[in-house]
Design a protein around this motif. Sequence first.
Motif: not given
Length: 437
Positions: A2-3, A49-50, A227, A281, A284, A298, A300-301, A337
Amino acid sequence: MSFIADKQTLDDLSLLGKYNPNSVFSLFNKVKTRGAEKLLDAMFQQPLTDAGKINSRSAIFRYFSDNPVAFPFDDAMLDRMEAYVDGAGESSLMLSFFQVTRKKLAEVLLRGEEFQLEMTGINSTLQVIKTAEGLLKQLEKEGRDKNTPWEKWAGIVRHIVQDPRLKERSANQLSFFQVVKLHELLTGQFRGQLIQLLHLTYEIDLYIAVAGVARERGFCYATAFPKSDNLLSAKGVRHPGLDKAVPNSLSFNGKSNVLFLTGANMAGKSTLMKSTGILVYLAHMGFPVAATELQFSVLDGIYSSVNVPDDINKGYSHFYAEVLRVKKVAEEVADGKSLFIIFDELFKGTNVKDAYDATLAVTEAFTDFTDCFFIISTHIFEAGHALDKMEDQIQFRFLPTVMKDNVPQYTYQLEKGITTDRQGMIIIENEGILDML
């Protein structure tokens, strides 16, 4: 996976909050139904995240933006239908007979309300089906029922309305035994399809509402890349909640992953950083963004450090809270990350000398994590000059101040370089504070 976006970041960027009129959630919350509002909240809570899923969702919003349609359903009627279909449970003809008979007897003998609630549920369900049939005819006429985001919804509606047993449009005109049969049909044979129809109708409400916001405010639709592409290129970035925001462009990649931002107080640094964080944000989530163009890999956060509070209960000073925040980010980036990081006024809670040394050391260290993108703002422009040797890896940008009759004015337009603007004392003097004292 998950993000990642912790509470500090969500609060800094004012992303969530149904009851906060200034939140980004409230900006998009123009839905007509409670079911769509729940879906909107779920999407805000769980960014994707895809790249493929992000682009697919974005394409749906884009479709509804290019092909606007009014949402014809009544929220109260959908609520009553949902309560009726969910509450009844799967039913056979015999079970329906006993259920309806019990409710009818309770009405006659005990003046119970269950039978009338049953009739209300049936009538609401039939009315929703009728409304869906009317919308389906409109879509068929316009050729939008196939090979579009409507296709699955249209297929379910078509299957339901074509059943001759549902030709009745009001249970009040039916005999008791016809009501029993209709109850069994709606809560038995068609229950799964009706539940699916409700869910898809809520989704369509959401798509129409969000697309409407995007169209009204001139938002664009981003393109997500894997990514490994390691890029972020945004043009015309602005804060989504501001009507007359000044747009700016930013870009990051593995060879230039840190933006070092300087500018005087009130020059717009915090707003620019929040705008960019919100952009990342929403992108995503597959949502429209406040920009004219956005391409991004993409991540990870996202982590932000804008309004870091002290903690009296734990005995943390503001500076120590800042240190812990930097430590948290350092742990995450060191763990491999790919993150978007925002530090507004890094180490502002300590003396100038320590803030200078810490800003210099931390900024320089962050350049090694090329899978992450950083925006670091500071008033300590001397730290920027000390980092000049890393100009290829670090982008130096500033928000200028223009003096007019000894009054600072702000362009809010990014420029290359490092500013030495410091207008704090001018602002204090202009407000007459020293004269008061």
